[in-house]
Design a protein around this motif. Structure first.
Motif, PDB file in Angstrom:
ATOM      1  N   THR A 480       0.819  -1.220   0.000  1.00  0.00           N
ATOM      2  CA  THR A 480       0.000   0.000   0.000  1.00  0.00           C
ATOM      3  C   THR A 480       0.848   1.264   0.000  1.00  0.00           C
ATOM      4  N   ALA A 481       2.136   1.109   0.327  1.00  0.00           N
ATOM      5  CA  ALA A 481       3.019   2.286   0.324  1.00  0.00           C
ATOM      6  C   ALA A 481       3.220   2.810  -1.086  1.00  0.00           C
ATOM      7  N   GLY A 482       3.054   1.944  -2.083  1.00  0.00           N
ATOM      8  CA  GLY A 482       3.163   2.379  -3.469  1.00  0.00           C
ATOM      9  C   GLY A 482       4.573   2.411  -3.995  1.00  0.00           C
ATOM     10  N   GLU A 483       5.533   2.849  -3.169  1.00  0.00           N
ATOM     11  CA  GLU A 483       6.928   2.953  -3.599  1.00  0.00           C
ATOM     12  C   GLU A 483       7.827   2.275  -2.572  1.00  0.00           C
ATOM     13  N   ALA A 484       8.819   1.522  -3.074  1.00  0.00           N
ATOM     14  CA  ALA A 484       9.745   0.802  -2.190  1.00  0.00           C
ATOM     15  C   ALA A 484      10.855   1.737  -1.754  1.00  0.00           C
ATOM     16  N   THR A 485      10.562   2.565  -0.776  1.00  0.00           N
ATOM     17  CA  THR A 485      11.554   3.498  -0.228  1.00  0.00           C
ATOM     18  C   THR A 485      12.467   2.747   0.742  1.00  0.00           C
ATOM     19  N   PRO A 486      13.594   3.358   1.129  1.00  0.00           N
ATOM     20  CA  PRO A 486      14.444   2.714   2.143  1.00  0.00           C
ATOM     21  C   PRO A 486      13.687   2.363   3.418  1.00  0.00           C
ATOM     22  N   LYS A 487      12.757   3.216   3.827  1.00  0.00           N
ATOM     23  CA  LYS A 487      11.984   2.925   5.033  1.00  0.00           C
ATOM     24  C   LYS A 487      11.120   1.675   4.842  1.00  0.00           C
ATOM     25  N   VAL A 488      10.525   1.546   3.650  1.00  0.00           N
ATOM     26  CA  VAL A 488       9.705   0.363   3.349  1.00  0.00           C
ATOM     27  C   VAL A 488      10.582  -0.882   3.365  1.00  0.00           C
ATOM     28  N   TRP A 489      11.744  -0.772   2.724  1.00  0.00           N
ATOM     29  CA  TRP A 489      12.675  -1.911   2.726  1.00  0.00           C
ATOM     30  C   TRP A 489      13.077  -2.268   4.155  1.00  0.00           C
ATOM     31  N   ALA A 490      13.360  -1.272   4.973  1.00  0.00           N
ATOM     32  CA  ALA A 490      13.796  -1.532   6.347  1.00  0.00           C
ATOM     33  C   ALA A 490      12.715  -2.250   7.141  1.00  0.00           C
ATOM     34  N   ALA A 491      11.466  -1.823   6.957  1.00  0.00           N
ATOM     35  CA  ALA A 491      10.371  -2.481   7.681  1.00  0.00           C
ATOM     36  C   ALA A 491      10.218  -3.934   7.241  1.00  0.00           C
ATOM     37  N   ALA A 492      10.328  -4.154   5.937  1.00  0.00           N
ATOM     38  CA  ALA A 492      10.204  -5.522   5.417  1.00  0.00           C
ATOM     39  C   ALA A 492      11.376  -6.391   5.864  1.00  0.00           C
ATOM     40  N   LEU A 493      12.567  -5.813   5.859  1.00  0.00           N
ATOM     41  CA  LEU A 493      13.746  -6.563   6.292  1.00  0.00           C
ATOM     42  C   LEU A 493      13.661  -6.914   7.779  1.00  0.00           C
ATOM     43  N   LYS A 494      13.130  -5.999   8.577  1.00  0.00           N
ATOM     44  CA  LYS A 494      12.965  -6.282  10.008  1.00  0.00           C
ATOM     45  C   LYS A 494      11.992  -7.455  10.198  1.00  0.00           C
ATOM     46  N   GLN A 495      10.915  -7.458   9.445  1.00  0.00           N
ATOM     47  CA  GLN A 495       9.938  -8.544   9.528  1.00  0.00           C
ATOM     48  C   GLN A 495      10.584  -9.874   9.096  1.00  0.00           C
ATOM     49  N   SER A 496      11.457  -9.817   8.097  1.00  0.00           N
ATOM     50  CA  SER A 496      12.149 -11.026   7.622  1.00  0.00           C
ATOM     51  C   SER A 496      13.120 -11.552   8.674  1.00  0.00           C
ATOM     52  N   CYS A 497      13.774 -10.616   9.393  1.00  0.00           N
ATOM     53  CA  CYS A 497      14.664 -11.032  10.490  1.00  0.00           C
ATOM     54  C   CYS A 497      13.875 -11.769  11.568  1.00  0.00           C
ATOM     55  N   ASP A 498      12.683 -11.268  11.863  1.00  0.00           N
ATOM     56  CA  ASP A 498      11.841 -11.928  12.860  1.00  0.00           C
ATOM     57  C   ASP A 498      11.452 -13.326  12.401  1.00  0.00           C
TER      58      ASP A 498
END
Length: 580
Positions: A480-498
C-alpha cells in the motif's frame, strides 16, 4: 598407506571380529579355537542340504565369515590376516561344524596356501568316508597366462558370485554333484580385475618403507587382494583406468588374458569396494563402468551389484567382475534365479528383487513445473534500472571477495562459504541478465528466490532462502506504500529477520552472518541511508574477529584461530551490502 589402526594386535583383531558376527547374526556360532564360523544346528524340520564350506585369510571381510547363513555358506574358516587357515582348522570345520548327510562342497580361492591346506582337509574327510568335493576359483585376469604360469589365476571378488549361486542351489536340496557342477560352471564363466591407489598396511606389522608406494595420481592395475603386484601402474583418470580394466576383461585379441568369451545375452556385473573407497565414489565408479560397457562393448548387464563384498583391509581401490550367464543343464534353476534367491547373511547385499529387475521400468516424470503459484504484481514500485545496477554491483563485489571469504572459512570452518556465496551470486547475475527486473519489488525479489534455492546449498543457503521467502511476504504487506523506499525496505527486512529467528537461534554475538544482517537492518530503519547501514554492517562483521562461535561448524574448531579472522558468513554479507 596408513599404518594407523584402532586394534593393533592382529590375533585379538581377528578373534574379536569373528565373535562380533555371533552378536549381529543369530544364525551363526563360533568355534573360537579353530576360527570357524558355522550355522547353528536347527530342529525346525528344515530340509537337509549339501553343506558348503569356504574361507581363507582374514582381511577380506565380509568374505567369508559374514556369508555364513541360510541361502549361502554353512561354515567359513578364517586364517590370520592375509594367510591361509591351517589344514587342521579346515579339517575341524568339515568334520565337526557342518552336516555330512548330503555331502560337503568346499569352495576356495586359487592361492597356494589355501589350495594346499583346504586340499589336505578334503582328502582327510574323504578318507574318513565323508562325501566331499572341492572347487577352486581363479577369476583374476590382472596377471596374465605368461606370468601366472602353472599357478594360474588368483581368486578375487568374483568368488562371492560362486558362493551365492552354489549356496542357493544347495538350499533347494540339490545333490552334491549338481551343486559342485554349477559352482564350477560359474567359476569358469567369471573374470575379474582390480585396481588400487595404494598398498595396505597389516595391523601388527612394522610400517613398511615407501619405496613401492604409488605416487599421487598413480594407480596400479591388477593389484592382488594381499598387496600382490598387478600388471602395471601409471597416472590416469577414472575413464582411462576403467577402459584399461575392461580391455583386460573383454579384449579377445589379448592372448595373455582372453580367458572368457563374453558372448551371452545375459551378463552380471559386480563392482566391489576393496574397503577404503567412499560410497559416493563407488557410485561414480559404477556409472563409469556401466557407461563404458554399454558404449564400447554393447553390454547391458542384467544384474548390477555394487558394494563391499571382498576387501583388502582398507584398500583404496575397487574390482570389476563379469559373469557370463550360461545354461546350468541341471533341469532346474538358472544362474540368475539362484543369484536372486533369498539369503540371510550380512555379507551379501542385493536388495533389488528379481521381479523389479525383470520389469525393466523405464518410466520417468517429465516437466520442471514448480509447486508454487505464479507471483502476482504487488504495485510496490522501484526504479528497475537503478535497482538492477545496484544489485549487479553488490553481486560482483561478493564474487570478487570469494578468495578472501574462502581463506577465512578455511581457518574456522570447512572452506566452502566463499564458493557457496560466489555460486549464488553468479546464478543471480545470470538470471537478471536473462530476465530484467520488472520494477515491482515483490515480483523481482520473488524471481530471485528459486535461483538462490537451487544454487546455494548448506546452512547459509537455507538461511538466505528462508530470509528471502519471508522478504517476499513482508514486501507484499507493504504494497500500500506504493513505492519501495528505504523505510519500506527496512520495515520488510525487520519482519524477515523476525521470521528467520523462528528457524535459527543465531543472534548478534554468536559469530554468524546475523552479526552483519541485524546492524544493516537497524541503521537502515533509523536513517534510511543505505551507505550508513552498509558501514554499520561492515563494522559489525569486523568485530566478529575474536568472537567465539556459538553456532555452526566453527564451534567445533579448537584453538584460537577464530581470533585471527572475522566470521566468513558475516564478512560475505557485509561485502554484499557495501556493493549496494
Amino acid at each position: 598407506m596408513s599404518s594407523k589402526h584402532f586394534i593393533n594386535d592382529p590375533t585379538h583383531l581377528v578373534s574379536s571380529a569373528l565373535h562380533s558376527l555371533t552378536l549381529t547374526n543369530p544364525n551363526v556360532a563360533l568355534d573360537a579355537a579353530n576360527k570357524v564360523i558355522y550355522r547353528r544346528p536347527r530342529d525346525d524340520g528344515a530340509r537337509e542340504q549339501v553343506s558348503i564350506l569356504s574361507g581363507g585369510g582374514s582381511g577380506h571381510e565380509p568374505s567369508f565369515a559374514a556369508m555364513v547363513g541360510p541361502g549361502m555358506l554353512s561354515a567359513a574358516v578364517a586364517g590370520t590376516i592375509f594367510a591361509s587357515p591351517s589344514a587342521e582348522q579346515v579339517r575341524a570345520g568339515i568334520a565337526s561344524r557342518v552336516d555330512h548327510e548330503r555331502g560337503v562342497l568346499v569352495v576356495v580361492m586359487n592361492y597356494t596356501g589355501d589350495v594346499l591346506n583346504f586340499g589336505i582337509a578334503v582328502e582327510k574327510a574323504r578318507a574318513a568316508g565323508v562325501p566331499v568335493d572341492m572347487v577352486v576359483v581363479g577369476d583374476d585376469v590382472g596377471v596374465g597366462r605368461a606370468k601366472a604360469g602353472k599357478v594360474g589365476r588368483r581368486g578375487i571378488a568374483g568368488t562371492v558370485l560362486v558362493l551365492k549361486i552354489a549356496g542357493a542351489l544347495a538350499a533347494q536340496s540339490r545333490s552334491l554333484e549338481e551343486v559342485a557342477k554349477v559352482a564350477r560352471l560359474t567359476a569358469e564363466n567369471l573374470v575379474s580385475v582390480g585396481a588400487s591407489l595404494e598398498h595396505v598396511h597389516v595391523p601388527g606389522r612394522a610400517a613398511a618403507d615407501q619405496d613401492g608406494a604409488l605416487a599421487v595420481g598413480e594407480v596400479e592395475i591388477g593389484m592382488g587382494i594381499h598387496n600382490e603386484a598387478g600388471s602395471g601402474r601409471g597416472k590416469m583418470d577414472l575413464p582411462e583406468l576403467v577402459g584399461k580394466m575392461l580391455a583386460q576383461l573383454l579384449d579377445p585379441k589379448d592372448e595373455d588374458r582372453a580367458f572368457l568369451n563374453v558372448n551371452s545375452n545375459e551378463v552380471v556385473l559386480l563392482i566391489n569396494n576393496l574397503g577404503g573407497v567412499s560410497v559416493l565414489e563407488m557410485g561414480g565408479i559404477t556409472t563409469e563402468v556401466v557407461s563404458q560397457l554399454r558404449d564400447a562393448y554393447g553390454i547391458k548387464p542384467v544384474r548390477i551389484l555394487s558394494g563391499t563384498y571382498m576387501t583388502s583391509l582398507n584398500g583404496l581401490g575397487f574390482s570389476i567382475s563379469l559373469l557370463n550367464v550360461v545354461n546350468t543343464d541341471i533341469g532346474g534353476p538358472g544362474m540368475l534365479e539362484l543369484l536372486d534367491a533369498p539369503s540371510e547373511v550380512p555379507g551379501w547385499s542385493a536388495p533389488i528383487r528379481k521381479e523389479t529387475w525383470e520389469a525393466n521400468n523405464q518410466a520417468v516424470r517429465e516437466g520442471t513445473s514448480r509447486v508454487t503459484e505464479e507471483v502476482k504484481p504487488s504495485g510496490l514500485k522501484l526504479d528497475a534500472a537503478a535497482a538492477e545496477s545496484s544489485l549487479k554491483s553488490a553481486l560482483d563485489r561478493v564474487i570478487a571477495a570469494e578468495p578472501e571469504v574462502t581463506r577465512f572459512d578455511t581457518v574456522v570452518g570447512d572452506g566452502d562459504c566463499g564458493i557457496g556465496l560466489k555460486r549464488g551470486a553468479e546464478a543471480i547475475l545470470k538470471h537478471i541478465s536473462e530476465h530484467s527486473l520488472t520494477g515491482d519489488a515483490v515480483v523481482d525479489v520473488a524471481s530471485i528466490v528459486p535461483v538462490v534455492e537451487s544454487s546455494m546449498d548448506g546452512t547459509s543457503g537455507a538461511l538466505y532462502a528462508i530470509f528471502l521467502n519471508a522478504l517476499v511476504h513482508a514486501l507484499r504487506g507493504q504494497s500500500t506504500a506504493g513505492e519501495a523506499t528505504p523505510k519500506v525496505w527496512a520495515a520488510a527486512l525487520k519482519q524477515s529477520c523476525d521470521a528467520l529467528s523462528k528457524y535459527t537461534p543465531a543472534r548478534p554475538g554468536d559469530r554468524t552472518l546475523v552479526d552483519a544482517l541485524y546492524p544493516f537492518v537497524e541503521v537502515l530503519g533509523e536513517t534510511g541511508d543505505v551507505k550508513r547501514a552498509a558501514e554499520a554492517s561492515r563494522k559489525a562483521a569486523e568485530e566478529t574477529k575474536g568472537m567465539k562461535a556459538s553456532l555452526g561448524r566453527s564451534v567445533y574448531v579448537g584453538g584460537s584461530l577464530f581470533e585471527e579472522v572475522p566470521d566468513p558468513g558475516a564478512w560475505g554479507l557485509a561485502t554484499f551490502f557495501q556493493g549496494l
